[in-house]
Design a protein around this motif. Structure first.
Motif, mmCIF file in Angstrom:
data_model
loop_
_atom_site.group_PDB
_atom_site.id
_atom_site.type_symbol
_atom_site.label_atom_id
_atom_site.label_comp_id
_atom_site.label_asym_id
_atom_site.label_seq_id
_atom_site.Cartn_x
_atom_site.Cartn_y
_atom_site.Cartn_z
ATOM 1 N N GLU A 109 -6.261 4.763 -6.150
ATOM 2 C CA GLU A 109 -6.129 4.576 -4.764
ATOM 3 C C GLU A 109 -7.249 4.271 -4.064
ATOM 4 O O GLU A 109 -7.516 3.789 -3.042
ATOM 5 N N ARG A 110 -8.506 4.889 -4.810
ATOM 6 C CA ARG A 110 -9.950 4.709 -4.161
ATOM 7 C C ARG A 110 -10.450 3.419 -4.237
ATOM 8 O O ARG A 110 -11.025 2.642 -3.357
ATOM 9 N N ARG A 165 0.740 -1.214 0.081
ATOM 10 C CA ARG A 165 0.012 0.086 -0.033
ATOM 11 C C ARG A 165 0.845 1.197 -0.089
ATOM 12 O O ARG A 165 0.647 2.425 -0.644
ATOM 13 N N LEU A 224 3.674 3.519 -9.281
ATOM 14 C CA LEU A 224 2.469 3.806 -10.331
ATOM 15 C C LEU A 224 2.856 5.100 -11.094
ATOM 16 O O LEU A 224 2.856 5.461 -12.312
ATOM 17 N N ARG A 225 3.274 6.199 -10.152
ATOM 18 C CA ARG A 225 3.439 7.446 -10.681
ATOM 19 C C ARG A 225 4.822 7.635 -11.651
ATOM 20 O O ARG A 225 4.765 8.198 -12.563
ATOM 21 N N LYS A 284 1.336 3.775 -4.839
ATOM 22 C CA LYS A 284 1.096 5.155 -5.522
ATOM 23 C C LYS A 284 2.480 5.754 -5.991
ATOM 24 O O LYS A 284 2.635 6.269 -7.429
ATOM 25 N N ASP A 285 3.548 5.689 -5.393
ATOM 26 C CA ASP A 285 4.909 6.007 -5.912
ATOM 27 C C ASP A 285 5.315 5.201 -6.994
ATOM 28 O O ASP A 285 5.786 5.700 -8.068
ATOM 29 N N ALA A 287 -4.688 -1.342 -1.838
ATOM 30 C CA ALA A 287 -4.102 -0.208 -1.903
ATOM 31 C C ALA A 287 -4.769 0.954 -1.343
ATOM 32 O O ALA A 287 -4.447 2.090 -1.053
ATOM 33 N N SER A 288 -5.980 0.809 -0.771
ATOM 34 C CA SER A 288 -6.698 1.730 0.026
ATOM 35 C C SER A 288 -6.481 1.670 1.795
ATOM 36 O O SER A 288 -6.354 0.690 2.368
ATOM 37 N N LEU A 341 -4.289 7.576 -10.909
ATOM 38 C CA LEU A 341 -3.541 7.319 -9.681
ATOM 39 C C LEU A 341 -4.827 7.556 -8.679
ATOM 40 O O LEU A 341 -5.034 6.774 -7.674
ATOM 41 N N ASN A 342 -5.509 8.597 -8.782
ATOM 42 C CA ASN A 342 -6.667 9.052 -7.779
ATOM 43 C C ASN A 342 -7.710 7.800 -7.863
ATOM 44 O O ASN A 342 -8.168 7.152 -6.682
#
Length: 232
Positions: free
Chosen positions: A222-223, A105, A112-113, A109-110, A228-229, A218-219
């Motif tokens: 994450e949701r 988790r 995928l970014r 995000k990093d 990942a939440s 990304l948003n």
């Protein structure tokens, strides 16, 4: 406004010195290649812009991440589909990685970014390929033409000295031949400058659309993705 008859222009071109002819031939090759680039980039960049804008709207209108990705189209035609495919592939690899859920988790995000940024950079490299040549034409062609002009005028003055006459009839033909090189240089540089700046503006729109898509992707990831939440 009166222009030189075509026959007069051709006679001036044929009567130019070898150095000036070589300069004009080089400029003609530059012009041919620059117009080839302009033609292909006009369609490729325009098509990419339309697909990015349409894909982004379809993604935002979709009810969830899965349907949004399907709405992007196939990878053969959609830049956003190619970018998202890289992110999905990396996500699947992270999902299967032998790492505890909390660590995943924190990493997702990093990860995928970075992948999305790499995908956008790859697409932009393809779209901007050969554009630097237009910038080179825009900057160099007038000076190449000017070189031909200077060389031609030097030759004209040398001929004047040999003829020992500064009459206009003696001076004018050589100078006219030389000035054609500058005119051709400008004819190469002007369209290259115009289209280079035009393409830069369109590329900025394409890149902005892909960056907006990356943020939306990304948003949603994450949701909607359970592990990942934070709340899960």
């Amino acid at each position: 406004m009166n222009f030189l008859p075509e026959s007069d222009i051709l006679s001036l071109l044929m009567g130019a010195t070898l150095a000036v002819k070589l300069v004009m031939l080089f400029l003609a090759c530059m012009s041919l290649w620059s117009w080839t680039i302009i033609f292909f980039k006009f369609f490729s960049i325009g098509s990419a812009r339309k697909k990015v804008m349409a894909g982004y709207e379809a993604f935002m209108d979709a009810g969830d991440l899965t349907s949004g990705l399907k709405g992007l189209g196939d990878k053969e035609n959609s830049p956003l589909s190619r970018v998202s495919s890289l992110a999905v592939k990396e996500f699947r690899l992270l999902e299967k990685a032998d790492v505890n859920r909390e660590r995943k988790r924190l990493l997702v995000k990093d990860t995928l970014r970075r992948v999305l940024k790499q995908g956008i950079s790859k697409e932009m490299r393809v779209l901007t390929r050969n554009l630097p040549f237009l910038a080179t034409c825009a900057n160099a062609a007038p000076f190449i033409g000017l070189f031909g002009t200077v060389w031609g005028i030097m030759h004209s003055f040398h001929s004047i000295g040999l003829a020992q006459s500064a009459a206009l009839a003696t001076v004018a033909p050589g100078i006219s031949e030389a000035l054609i090189a500058t005119a051709i240089g400008l004819l190469v540089a002007i369209p290259a400058t115009i289209f280079y700046n035009y393409f830069l503006g369109k590329l900025n729109e394409v890149e902005s659309g892909m960056v907006d898509f990356a943020g939306a992707f990304l948003n949603r990831a994450e949701r909607e993705i359970a592990w990942a939440s934070k709340g899960d």
